[in-house]
Design an enzyme around this catalytic site. Structure first.
Site, PDB file in Angstrom:
ATOM      1  N   ASP A  47      23.381 -14.305  43.180  1.00 18.73           N
ATOM      2  CA  ASP A  47      23.601 -15.446  42.273  1.00 18.73           C
ATOM      3  C   ASP A  47      22.330 -16.271  42.037  1.00 18.73           C
ATOM      4  OD1 ASP A  47      25.165 -17.442  40.702  1.00 18.73           O
ATOM      5  OD2 ASP A  47      26.796 -16.168  41.466  1.00 18.73           O
ATOM      6  N   HIS A  48      22.498 -17.397  41.373  1.00 16.95           N
ATOM      7  CA  HIS A  48      21.330 -18.109  40.836  1.00 16.95           C
ATOM      8  C   HIS A  48      20.351 -18.531  41.931  1.00 16.95           C
ATOM      9  CE1 HIS A  48      22.405 -22.161  42.222  1.00 16.95           C
ATOM     10  NE2 HIS A  48      23.647 -21.727  42.086  1.00 16.95           N
ATOM     11  N   ASP A  49      19.081 -18.355  41.628  1.00 16.64           N
ATOM     12  CA  ASP A  49      17.975 -18.848  42.461  1.00 16.64           C
ATOM     13  C   ASP A  49      17.915 -18.221  43.850  1.00 16.64           C
ATOM     14  OD1 ASP A  49      16.987 -20.696  40.464  1.00 16.64           O
ATOM     15  OD2 ASP A  49      18.846 -21.804  40.809  1.00 16.64           O
ATOM     16  N   CYS A  50      18.572 -17.069  44.031  1.00 18.60           N
ATOM     17  CA  CYS A  50      18.372 -16.346  45.294  1.00 18.60           C
ATOM     18  C   CYS A  50      16.950 -15.795  45.327  1.00 18.60           C
ATOM     19  CB  CYS A  50      19.341 -15.160  45.402  1.00 18.60           C
ATOM     20  SG  CYS A  50      21.033 -15.628  45.825  1.00 18.60           S
ATOM     21  N   GLU A  72      21.044 -19.595  45.774  1.00 18.16           N
ATOM     22  CA  GLU A  72      19.905 -20.048  46.591  1.00 18.16           C
ATOM     23  C   GLU A  72      19.839 -19.415  47.976  1.00 18.16           C
ATOM     24  OE1 GLU A  72      19.224 -24.322  46.376  1.00 18.16           O
ATOM     25  OE2 GLU A  72      20.525 -24.384  44.607  1.00 18.16           O
TER      26      GLU A  72
END
Ligand SMILES: CC(=O)SCCNC(=O)CCNC(=O)[C@H](O)C(C)(C)COP(=O)(O)OP(=O)(O)OC[C@H]1O[C@@H](n2cnc3c(N)ncnc32)[C@H](O)[C@@H]1OP(=O)(O)O
Length: 217
Positions: A139-142, A159
């Site tokens: 998911d986002h910003d991993c 993240e």
């Protein structure tokens, strides 16, 4: 179609070839073990000696791309073999299954393998030779280091940070902002609620370390 060689002749090779359908043509397969070719009509060669013989005979070998079909928890081996093939002039092929999703602002490293129904969301950053296996999501910003493998159906919330060569087992769930250290293993089906130390193996829900020394029966 672009010619490509595969290093690795097991099930991962068949999955990757399917993902490359219509994009690349497999011209040779290599494996350290003496295995049968996974593909009818495609010759297989054993080890680095087999590679050297093939490269000395194949016309324009350096124009052949490379795809390393080494999965499971062997991310360090996958990355090392990718670097070795690169040193021989074979550009790593990015495998982006036509039914995978990558956000426009995601960063995908060299030689990544993003398989069917996988999703890499906004702002995610993937190192080199990362596998996001069938139906897994990042998911986002991993942020995923080199040689990471996110197993089939695993879910990384936003993240999450995964260190180099770590292996996330099938169907694991990792909660937001968790950090998984380099070389760590998350067991299949684990729900990770706390950071995982480098090299540690965790299993269960909530995930707990698996003792490295286990008493023999
Ligand atoms: C397309 C593809 O296939 S890609 C490859 C995907 N592969 C995977 O997802 C495999 C992920 N691997 C695992 O989950 C493994 O079981 C590991 C890495 C967590 C542990 O492997 P090993 O170190 O060999 O452990 P081992 O099998 O000896 O089990 C040790 C103990 O942990 C337990 N255990 C093992 N895995 C798990 C798990 N995922 N969840 C809960 N308990 C587990 C075992 O039952 C055993 O318990 P016991 O001592 O009470 O009998």
């Amino acid at each position: 179609m672009k010619p490509v060689l595969f290093w690795g002749a097991t099930g991962q090779a068949r999955v990757l070839r399917e993902a490359l359908h219509g994009v690349a043509e497999v011209v040779a397969v290599f494996d350290l073990a003496d295995l049968p070719s996974p593909f009818a009509g495609v010759p297989i060669h054993t080890g680095e000696a087999g590679y050297a013989r093939w490269a000395s005979q194949y016309r324009d070998a350096a124009a052949v791309g490379a795809c390393v079909a080494i999965g499971g928890g062997r991310g360090q081996d996958r990355l090392a073999r990718q670097r070795w093939l690169e040193s021989k002039g074979h550009a790593p092929l990015d495998v982006l299954h036509p039914r995978s999703f990558q956000a426009g602002d995601a960063r995908i490293g060299r030689g990544c393998q993003l398989l069917a129904m996988s999703a890499v969301c906004s702002g995610a950053w993937l190192g080199d030779a990362v596998i996001v296996n069938t139906h897994a999501s990042v998911d986002h910003d991993c942020r995923l280091g080199d040689g990471v493998h996110v197993g089939p159906g695993a879910r990384l919330a936003g993240e999450v940070v995964i260190g180099d060569h770590a292996f996330i087992g099938t169907g694991a769930v990792i909660l937001p902002r968790i950090q998984v250290g380099p070389g760590a293993t998350v067991g299949a089906g684990a729900v990770v609620t706390r950071n995982v130390a480098p090299g540690e193996t965790v299993v269960g829900n909530p995930a707990r370390p698996l003792p490295q020394e286990r008493p023999s029966a």
